[in-house]
Scaffold this active site. Structure first.
Site, mmCIF file in Angstrom:
data_model
loop_
_atom_site.group_PDB
_atom_site.id
_atom_site.type_symbol
_atom_site.label_atom_id
_atom_site.label_comp_id
_atom_site.label_asym_id
_atom_site.label_seq_id
_atom_site.Cartn_x
_atom_site.Cartn_y
_atom_site.Cartn_z
ATOM 1 N N ASP A 198 10.125 19.720 62.896
ATOM 2 C CA ASP A 198 9.276 20.914 62.310
ATOM 3 C C ASP A 198 7.864 21.202 63.060
ATOM 4 O O ASP A 198 7.358 22.326 62.957
ATOM 5 C CB ASP A 198 8.838 20.462 61.088
ATOM 6 C CG ASP A 198 10.263 19.855 60.099
ATOM 7 O OD1 ASP A 198 11.044 20.762 60.155
ATOM 8 O OD2 ASP A 198 9.815 19.002 58.976
ATOM 9 N N ASP B 259 18.735 22.859 58.700
ATOM 10 C CA ASP B 259 17.790 22.031 57.752
ATOM 11 C C ASP B 259 18.010 22.575 56.477
ATOM 12 O O ASP B 259 18.002 21.417 55.449
ATOM 13 C CB ASP B 259 16.433 22.584 58.383
ATOM 14 C CG ASP B 259 15.274 21.334 58.011
ATOM 15 O OD1 ASP B 259 15.385 20.208 58.044
ATOM 16 O OD2 ASP B 259 13.939 21.847 58.013
#
Length: 176
Positions: A86, A24
């Protein structure tokens, strides 16, 4: 998805979360140095094509109202985007904590602590978005909050070894 995929140990949760943490951060902060436009690949994918008539968002994202004190900001892009990953990735750790609580017959201390840490991590993510005014990798804030909280709870309860290896779980020998 969380009912289908189960991580058997905190060690596995830690490994997965750390790998996706690096992924990420790389795609949000490092890829702008490799693209012609200087834009993050992750932010471009999450925002969707700018020239599309349908303005579809793929992969799936959730629009969250932006924390901003200026009424003029509503005219711009008043939403922050939260990717499905997420929610799902830290959710695997939350699910592990819940199963561990059930197995050791505790009063949901791991589950509540990890869920609270996830909420705090989300809050920190949105504050960082408001302060920096550019895309942030949510896992940058969520992973440390959830992993460190779970680790500290296990350490304080003197159950770290059992929590790390998942040895509190009974093995179903009828499937072997």
């Amino acid at each position: 998805m969380l009912k289908t995929i189960r991580l058997p140990t905190f060690k596995g949760c830690t490994l997965l979360l750390l790998v996706l943490f690096v992924y990420d951060v790389f795609f949000v902060f490092i890829t702008p140095y490799f693209t012609e436009t200087g834009e993050s690949i992750m932010v471009e994918v999450a925002a969707g094509p700018t020239d599309s008539a349908t303005h579809e968002k793929l992969p799936m994202v959730l629009k969250v109202p932006r924390l901003n004190f200026s009424p003029l900001a509503l005219c711009d892009r008043p939403f922050s985007l939260l990717g499905f990953g997420d929610i799902l990735v830290p959710g695997l750790l939350v699910a592990y904590c819940h199963r561990f609580d059930i197995q050791i017959q505790s009063s949901r201390v791991y589950f509540v602590a990890c869920t609270t840490a996830y909420g705090i991590g989300l809050l920190v993510t949105f504050v960082a978005l408001a302060l920096m005014q550019k895309g942030q990798p949510a896992l940058l804030y969520l992973v440390p909050c959830t992993l460190l909280t779970s680790f500290v709870v296990a350490l304080c309860r003197k159950e770290l070894r059992m929590f790390w290896t998942g040895s509190g779980f009974a093995v179903n020998t009828s499937l072997l």
